[in-house]
Structure formats: C-alpha cells, structure tokens
Write a protein that holds these residues in place. Structure first.
Motif, short mmCIF file in Angstrom:
data_model
loop_
_atom_site.label_atom_id
_atom_site.label_comp_id
_atom_site.label_asym_id
_atom_site.label_seq_id
_atom_site.Cartn_x
_atom_site.Cartn_y
_atom_site.Cartn_z
N MET A 127 0.83 -1.20 0.00
CA MET A 127 0.00 0.00 0.00
C MET A 127 0.86 1.26 0.00
O MET A 127 0.54 2.24 -0.65
CB MET A 127 -0.94 0.00 1.21
CG MET A 127 -1.84 -1.22 1.28
SD MET A 127 -2.77 -1.54 -0.25
CE MET A 127 -3.82 -0.12 -0.30
N THR A 128 1.96 1.22 0.75
CA THR A 128 2.90 2.34 0.78
C THR A 128 4.23 1.83 1.31
O THR A 128 4.26 0.95 2.18
CB THR A 128 2.37 3.54 1.60
OG1 THR A 128 3.32 4.62 1.54
CG2 THR A 128 2.06 3.18 3.04
N PHE A 129 5.29 2.38 0.75
CA PHE A 129 6.65 1.97 1.11
C PHE A 129 7.57 3.15 0.84
O PHE A 129 7.44 3.80 -0.20
CB PHE A 129 7.07 0.77 0.24
CG PHE A 129 8.56 0.56 0.15
CD1 PHE A 129 9.26 0.00 1.20
CD2 PHE A 129 9.26 0.92 -0.99
CE1 PHE A 129 10.63 -0.19 1.12
CE2 PHE A 129 10.61 0.74 -1.09
CZ PHE A 129 11.31 0.19 -0.03
N ALA A 130 8.45 3.46 1.76
CA ALA A 130 9.40 4.55 1.53
C ALA A 130 10.59 4.41 2.46
O ALA A 130 10.50 3.84 3.53
CB ALA A 130 8.73 5.91 1.73
N ILE A 131 11.69 4.99 2.00
CA ILE A 131 12.93 5.07 2.76
C ILE A 131 13.25 6.55 2.96
O ILE A 131 13.08 7.36 2.03
CB ILE A 131 14.10 4.38 2.00
CG1 ILE A 131 13.80 2.90 1.74
CG2 ILE A 131 15.43 4.55 2.75
CD1 ILE A 131 13.65 2.04 2.98
N ASP A 132 13.71 6.90 4.15
CA ASP A 132 14.14 8.26 4.46
C ASP A 132 15.16 8.69 3.39
O ASP A 132 16.14 7.99 3.14
CB ASP A 132 14.78 8.26 5.85
CG ASP A 132 15.14 9.64 6.36
OD1 ASP A 132 15.55 10.50 5.55
OD2 ASP A 132 15.03 9.85 7.58
N ARG A 133 14.90 9.83 2.76
CA ARG A 133 15.78 10.29 1.66
C ARG A 133 17.24 10.43 2.08
O ARG A 133 18.14 10.25 1.26
CB ARG A 133 15.28 11.62 1.10
CG ARG A 133 14.06 11.46 0.22
CD ARG A 133 13.60 12.80 -0.34
NE ARG A 133 12.47 12.59 -1.23
CZ ARG A 133 12.53 12.76 -2.54
NH1 ARG A 133 13.64 13.13 -3.12
NH2 ARG A 133 11.46 12.56 -3.27
N ALA A 134 17.49 10.73 3.34
CA ALA A 134 18.87 10.86 3.82
C ALA A 134 19.61 9.51 3.77
O ALA A 134 20.84 9.48 3.84
CB ALA A 134 18.88 11.40 5.25
N TYR A 135 18.87 8.42 3.60
CA TYR A 135 19.46 7.08 3.57
C TYR A 135 19.38 6.42 2.20
O TYR A 135 19.70 5.24 2.06
CB TYR A 135 18.79 6.19 4.63
CG TYR A 135 19.19 6.59 6.03
CD1 TYR A 135 20.22 5.91 6.69
CD2 TYR A 135 18.57 7.65 6.68
CE1 TYR A 135 20.61 6.29 7.97
CE2 TYR A 135 18.95 8.04 7.95
CZ TYR A 135 19.97 7.35 8.59
OH TYR A 135 20.36 7.73 9.85
N TRP A 136 18.96 7.17 1.19
CA TRP A 136 18.91 6.62 -0.17
C TRP A 136 20.31 6.25 -0.65
O TRP A 136 21.30 6.85 -0.25
CB TRP A 136 18.33 7.66 -1.12
CG TRP A 136 16.82 7.76 -1.09
CD1 TRP A 136 15.97 7.28 -0.14
CD2 TRP A 136 16.01 8.41 -2.07
NE1 TRP A 136 14.67 7.60 -0.45
CE2 TRP A 136 14.67 8.29 -1.64
CE3 TRP A 136 16.28 9.08 -3.25
CZ2 TRP A 136 13.60 8.81 -2.36
CZ3 TRP A 136 15.22 9.60 -3.96
CH2 TRP A 136 13.89 9.46 -3.53
N GLY A 137 20.36 5.27 -1.55
CA GLY A 137 21.61 4.92 -2.21
C GLY A 137 22.53 4.03 -1.39
O GLY A 137 23.67 3.81 -1.78
N ARG A 138 22.03 3.49 -0.29
CA ARG A 138 22.86 2.62 0.56
C ARG A 138 22.42 1.17 0.54
O ARG A 138 22.90 0.36 1.33
CB ARG A 138 22.84 3.13 2.00
CG ARG A 138 23.34 4.56 2.15
CD ARG A 138 23.40 4.93 3.61
NE ARG A 138 23.48 6.38 3.78
CZ ARG A 138 23.60 6.97 4.95
NH1 ARG A 138 23.66 6.25 6.05
NH2 ARG A 138 23.66 8.28 5.03
N GLY A 139 21.43 0.84 -0.30
CA GLY A 139 20.93 -0.53 -0.38
C GLY A 139 19.92 -0.88 0.70
O GLY A 139 19.53 -2.04 0.82
#
Length: 149
Positions: free
Chosen positions: A71-83
């Motif tokens: 329904m919804t999924f997200a990662i804190d943008r400050a932690y993007w690009g780390r797998g």
C-alpha cells in the motif's frame, strides 16, 4: 553494506513514518489518520526498518487471500543509495513467504528508481493503470511471485 533491523511497526512509530511519507510523496501522501487506521485493519501488516536505532523506512501491506498488496513503502531520503530499500524489501518478502503466493504493487510510471529497485528483487511488470494518481499520472503494476514468474 549498512546493517538494518526490520521489525513490526508500532503506533509510536507513526510520527516518524508520517514524516518519511510526506518527504517522499508530494502528491498522494498519507495522512496521520491514514496510518493510524492501518492498526485497526485485520488484513494490514506493517514493518519498519531501523539503522543504528533510527527509523529509516516503512512498508505497509494488505494481505488479501493469497496476495499481499504493498500500500505504501518509503525510505528516508537521507538514507537513499545505501541498499537499505532493497535489503528491507528482501526481508519483508522473506516474512511473507508461506503466507501468500504473490506480492503486488503500483508505482508511478515516472519513478524509475523505484521500478529498478523492484525489478532487482524480481518483481515484473504486469500492467498499467491509466490516470491512477491524483495528478493524472499512470501507475505501473508490478508483481512478485514466490513460485517464480
């Protein structure tokens, strides 16, 4: 590789989950009430990801018959690009194995980053929903099968 801890979401997590959701979704973001309502739904399953004790992502799914719907999924943008998103979703899939046969989701057609993430986890495109989002953008429908495509 960053070590992540995956656990079930608790009501106390809602403010941080809401912040991450709002940061990631400029249109169609969920309300606080929307997240609170999930705890009342018997078919809702909710997970969060933590790095060094900090909540950095969430995933809410609905289990309906033999299918889980993201329904919804997200990662804190400050932690993007780390797998983190990939590792988090891999663990969510592991926890769903044996409970459902497949996992489905809708993703903005323009969200190439997310589509690539899902494809890296063996989700495949099954269709497209026209004008799915409130701003008129189409959604790509994707599916993961525990039995393979």
């Amino acid at each position: 590789m960053v070590m992540i801890k995956v656990r079930e979401m608790e009501k106390e997590d809602i403010p941080e989950v809401f912040r991450i959701n709002k940061e990631n979704f400029t249109t169609d973001a969920w309300t606080m009430e929307g997240f609170e309502r999930e705890f009342k739904l018997p078919y809702s399953v909710r997970f969060v990801a933590e790095v060094e004790g900090k909540l950095v992502g969430y995933c809410i799914l609905w289990l309906i018959e033999d299918c889980a719907h993201v329904m919804t999924f997200a990662i804190d943008r400050a932690y993007w690009g780390r797998g983190i998103g990939k590792e988090f979703l891999r663990e969510v899939l592991n926890r769903l194995k044996g409970k459902v046969k497949k996992v489905q989701l809708d993703v903005r057609k323009s969200n190439i980053r997310a589509i690539r993430l899902y494809q890296a986890l063996n989700f495949y495109i099954i269709g497209e929903r026209r004008h799915y989002y409130s701003d008129g953008e189409n959604a790509i429908q994707m599916e993961y099968s525990f039995d393979g495509p």
